[in-house]
Design an enzyme around this catalytic site. Sequence first.
Site, PDB file in Angstrom:
ATOM      1  N   GLN B 124      93.836  45.044  78.910  1.00  0.00           N
ATOM      2  CA  GLN B 124      92.861  44.083  79.439  1.00  0.00           C
ATOM      3  C   GLN B 124      92.478  43.110  78.339  1.00  0.00           C
ATOM      4  O   GLN B 124      92.097  43.537  77.248  1.00  0.00           O
ATOM      5  CB  GLN B 124      91.640  44.830  79.948  1.00  0.00           C
ATOM      6  CG  GLN B 124      90.524  43.905  80.417  1.00  0.00           C
ATOM      7  CD  GLN B 124      89.267  44.665  80.779  1.00  0.00           C
ATOM      8  OE1 GLN B 124      89.242  45.440  81.717  1.00  0.00           O
ATOM      9  NE2 GLN B 124      88.217  44.453  80.013  1.00  0.00           N
ATOM     10  N   SER B 159      91.813  48.801  75.640  1.00  0.00           N
ATOM     11  CA  SER B 159      92.167  50.212  75.663  1.00  0.00           C
ATOM     12  C   SER B 159      93.649  50.337  75.950  1.00  0.00           C
ATOM     13  O   SER B 159      94.270  49.398  76.457  1.00  0.00           O
ATOM     14  CB  SER B 159      91.339  50.937  76.716  1.00  0.00           C
ATOM     15  OG  SER B 159      91.536  50.346  77.967  1.00  0.00           O
ATOM     16  N   GLU B 242      86.509  48.310  88.520  1.00  0.00           N
ATOM     17  CA  GLU B 242      86.419  49.194  87.355  1.00  0.00           C
ATOM     18  C   GLU B 242      85.091  49.932  87.338  1.00  0.00           C
ATOM     19  O   GLU B 242      85.047  51.140  87.153  1.00  0.00           O
ATOM     20  CB  GLU B 242      86.584  48.395  86.070  1.00  0.00           C
ATOM     21  CG  GLU B 242      86.601  49.282  84.847  1.00  0.00           C
ATOM     22  CD  GLU B 242      86.219  48.551  83.576  1.00  0.00           C
ATOM     23  OE1 GLU B 242      86.749  48.916  82.538  1.00  0.00           O
ATOM     24  OE2 GLU B 242      85.366  47.624  83.632  1.00  0.00           O
TER      25      GLU B 242
END
Lengths: 398, 398, 356, 356
Positions: B124, B159, B242
């Site tokens: 991301q 991440s 999310e």
Amino acid sequence: MDLSYGQAAEAFRKEVRAFIKERWAPQSVERSDMKAYVAAFRKAATEAGYLYRAIPKKWGGSEQSPDVIKAQVIREEFTRARAPMEVPGNGMNMLVPTLLERGTEEQKRLFIPPTMAGDYVWGQGYSEPGTGSDLASVRTRAELVGDKWIINGQKIWTSQGGKATHMFALVRTEPDAGKHDGISYLLIDLDQPGVSRRPIRQMTGESGFFEFFFDNAETPASWIVGERGQGWNVSRTTLKHERASIGSAAMLGNQFEKLVELAKEMTRNGQPAIKDPEVRQALTRIEGWVMSHRYSSYRIMSNAIHGDEAGIISLMMKLLLTEIGHDIALTAQDLIGDEGLVEPAPAGTRGRGPEKWLDQIMGSLGNSIAGGTTNIQRNIIGERGLDLPRDLAMERGQ
Amino acid sequence: MDLSYGQAAEAFRKEVRAFIKERWAPQSVERSDMKAYVAAFRKAATEAGYLYRAIPKKWGGSEQSPDVIKAQVIREEFTRARAPMEVPGNGMNMLVPTLLERGTEEQKRLFIPPTMAGDYVWGQGYSEPGTGSDLASVRTRAELVGDKWIINGQKIWTSQGGKATHMFALVRTEPDAGKHDGISYLLIDLDQPGVSRRPIRQMTGESGFFEFFFDNAETPASWIVGERGQGWNVSRTTLKHERASIGSAAMLGNQFEKLVELAKEMTRNGQPAIKDPEVRQALTRIEGWVMSHRYSSYRIMSNAIHGDEAGIISLMMKLLLTEIGHDIALTAQDLIGDEGLVEPAPAGTRGRGPEKWLDQIMGSLGNSIAGGTTNIQRNIIGERGLDLPRDLAMERGQ
Amino acid sequence: MRFHLDSDQIAIQDTLFGVVSEVLTREKLDAFIDGEGDFEPDSWAAVSELEFFGLMVPEALGGSGLGLLEAALVSESLGRAAAPGPFIGQFLTAIALSSTTNETARDAFLDGVAKGKTVSTFAFGGNWLPESWSVESDGKSARGEVRFVPSANAASLFLTGTKNGGIALIEAGDEVAINRHRSTDRSRPASAVKFDEAAAHTLFEPGDPLVQRLFDAALVLIAADALGGAQYCADLSVSYAKEREQFGQPIGRFQALKHQLSTMALNVEPSRSLVWYAAHAWDEEQKDASRTAALAKAHLCDRFVEVTRDAIAAHGGIGYTWEYGLNIWFRRSVFDRAVLGSPSVHRERAATLAGW
Amino acid sequence: MRFHLDSDQIAIQDTLFGVVSEVLTREKLDAFIDGEGDFEPDSWAAVSELEFFGLMVPEALGGSGLGLLEAALVSESLGRAAAPGPFIGQFLTAIALSSTTNETARDAFLDGVAKGKTVSTFAFGGNWLPESWSVESDGKSARGEVRFVPSANAASLFLTGTKNGGIALIEAGDEVAINRHRSTDRSRPASAVKFDEAAAHTLFEPGDPLVQRLFDAALVLIAADALGGAQYCADLSVSYAKEREQFGQPIGRFQALKHQLSTMALNVEPSRSLVWYAAHAWDEEQKDASRTAALAKAHLCDRFVEVTRDAIAAHGGIGYTWEYGLNIWFRRSVFDRAVLGSPSVHRERAATLAGW
């Protein structure tokens, strides 16, 4: 480090103690003579230099040079002997310091002596319904008509409002000026047809505060402190004074001692609550805060004695007092258990013990409101203490 | 109220269970064949309608109509059998839903199948050094030169950044437009000379996140999702997705169970800590929160099943998870005592027991940062949940 | 699966809160609070007319045959409205009379209780827990003293805890002496009650598992009352923050207050799920029902105290006045927290029930 | 009366913090933290050169004759700088050698310790409290095992707790086996130490009141270390909030963060007064010295943990990285909290010492 007050102070303490011993014997006085006896005692104590130390002799004070230690010794000895100190209340705490700094000679002459004598009792007229912490949003108006101010509006949260003979108030005199620039600081005689008052009943059931209504009330043109439109400024000096006077390590220490006593009295799991491990942790956890508060106030006093700045810690004492008081009250609520179901006896009568704590619990809620809410206190610590940028919403509102 | 899933669901459960029993037997597979075995299992599970349910058959999904209960049963049964579910990570959780809603046919064809297969791993690219919660303050630029976007700038807190082959990123393409209007949503192949990456070491000593640097990196003109300047909007849909996926009652319940186990293992005042009155209070106090969280997630699921709105509680789950996790970690820190002086064994090796909690404690600090800090969460509850007016500073910044 | 309210359940709550708010005007509530009575007939009549006291009475016995969940919804609405009256005692008595094997008592009293015509309060005594109850009853007459009995003057019946953990139903009369406490909770004034050979009916012998079940129901109903009270205080604070302006802004815009209001909501909304589950577990007689009741009582009463305190702080001076009324809910939170045993008592019980 | 620092005391702190910050660059600290050593010679040398290890040694014995208050100021500055090295053990050894009646030991070691030439750490063992100490020593040689000994590899001397609460000074050598822990606090790595007939000198017999006094001094020095660490984290968070912008504002303008920073300051500044008083009470041998030391250790270590956690939260993602460094202080807070006994242990002791 030296927590003793030093030889000079101890010599002074002896002197004060001897004075009190000689002059203060209320048990020998008839009830009906008590008022005069107290007045005479105060006069003698002032002549001896123990009371009204900051007030010039001209106005009836003892005009002593500032001495933090002497003041502390006097406070301790008078308190110990339960001898009367200066007349309590807003008059001595807030109005007189303001008059000394900003008042005219006439105002000083008119108001200081009767305030010192307790003949004039002052209510504070700052808050209005809807102002809250935003004290500058004053809506009570005063208009100068001839040689008089004509006042219309409403004030709220006036402590001692039941006994008040006079009020120092923030009123809007310049409606076209900015928010802070349109305010003036007026003195008002409350004994007139245009003024009415109403007690505000609090959670505890008692009426600590009053509301005042002004309906074409009048005050002389000369009863304005400072210039027209300078009232906000004039009031700031006194408010600072008030904030400094609220915190008190002795009071908190006392509350904590009572909490410990309560833990000894109450039972938990078949033994004195103070033997319960959870209670012991709770008490000693609070004690860490109580001691931090106590020695911080010594630190502030020490700085004052030596003419040093104590710094950010001075901004914290009020909030600490509130928060620790809260903790004490919550722990008490845990300890009293079923006794919390019973209300304390009305003021003036004797409570039955543990349930007296209910007042303390409600009082701890009131504390966070009196003298500025905790949110305002945190803003002050952040902005004045840590030099963080000013809140936008507050800035915009000014 | 009925906490069971109902007969239809239990019948479905049997079906799923039978499928897994027949198809998932990893113990019989050579290590070197495992990857292919897993891929084949996923394919079969997709054909059976258990995985990739929201994805059209056209792109390799099973195209099932939404069914919260079925999805839950599948999750439970796959988890129980430790069978692989959909390829984890940002690709399936965030990018694919976005492409399905906003992508071109070409983008769907290009990216969805390899993402489902796990061949494309997506990082991301939202945060940048200095953006924090203010995600719209993107400074990474992309300029359209011919049929390519030329990208320069830096992204952070990615991440899975070590394994990522691609990135979906917010970049500023219209420097003259407003803060939110100048952003586009680009897809970037990370295997090119203009891209470099660096691991960010965290408090725990592990590198969960990566930083990416773009130095004239390139991506085709057509790899933009949505219109130019619409990137902020495009990203909002996925971010909502999310947030909903982070909270998990089972995880929290599990943490709490471990805390109880820890209290049984550790000693306090010569007895198992769980016999200590203070520890018992601490555990049951937390359990009240854990149960509130657990049954709130049932409630949310129940609303979803019945097509009802769960309301404000849905906004609270993430923050609750963080705060309760914090409490669990703090209590664990109390319990482990001296064992906290010893660091847990590095990941991959076996820890010795109690000191494993140190990771949990530090993890609980990380949780409050991942997925929005607690302050932002509280703003959301206040503004979206309680309909309070928007923060001035944030408003002004937009 | 279904774990949120259905339209019937929502109707119970909405109807009740609507009716009670209408009947129990603020003037009436204030007058009650400043008065010396311990029973407010109008709100009682409203609940009676809705036939809610018979909610948990089986249909075979003329009731609605619903569960503790529905009773908890009623308790929540009454807590939200700060309704006076021994509602919880009445519910417990209806449950007790529905499940006792003492048919004489059931026939004599159940109908009146279910219709709200007979008022029944609870008188547990000791430190609240069944093992500490102390009234002695031989099934005909009872003697002993119990503190903190709500609405004792209005009650015709006392659902009373007897020695070693039994339950008797005691009739009001000359043999019952009532001494009103100065109650902290002005909306639910309580009294010390002394039974001196008062007429009594055994409902459950000591050791009957229904005693613990009844006590658990009481815990859940108090938890629900606390939930309703907390909800009221949180809602009131939010409305106040939207209306009230300072520094030219509604104060709800200030982030610190906004976060305090969020925290209040976090104290209310998730705990609602716990109350539902505790009632559901009781209704389904699940293994963890007793333990969950204890945890719910402890958790909700802590939440209520916290929310009332925060609500007062969020209001500033006005919240601290008697007139504004937060006072009423603050005092109810003190009652809920202490009655039936404090949070720490029930947490310790929950730890023991878990086998810890 | 004087209860704030005088210019000499302020000079001690400022000089020390200045010198240590200069010598112990961030690169050096990071390298130490990532390395395998358990001693950082440059910061140690800086403190030695300032002659601070002899601070509490009486002037007659060649020291500065100052008190625990001054030592606490040093400890605070070292905590603020996250300085590695067994500073607290060194101070305790200097105090112990100054007050022991074992002149042989004093003559042999005091000068080296006071000058910082001989490194001495503490090895208490058991659950930290004197009654649980277990090393056996006959005044010539000692045997036993002690966990969590800081900087054991660098130490020439071990100030060791002996059975039933005595104190021996044990010499490093072949009879001392050292097994390094994977220490949470990377700035103060500790080891398990095994003494196998190692050369030992009795400093205090069990029952000597100076043992408790020494232990109390250790508590105060750890409290001061925690104060310094908390101060660092609070300061860093405030600077960050002033510099860092979001939504076009320095984030310190947001009220929620502003209040969190105020809370941090409230955790630091008032506790400073408690540390001063605890040190002062020790110096003056006041009745409440031991109890205050326990309360200060408990209070400050809780504050330190709270402030480091809040500081990480106030920073957002960057605070959670290894590189930014808050990590170092967070881990020191874990160390301070556990070492010498947890807050709850000392609170229980303080309750007992009050006669509760």
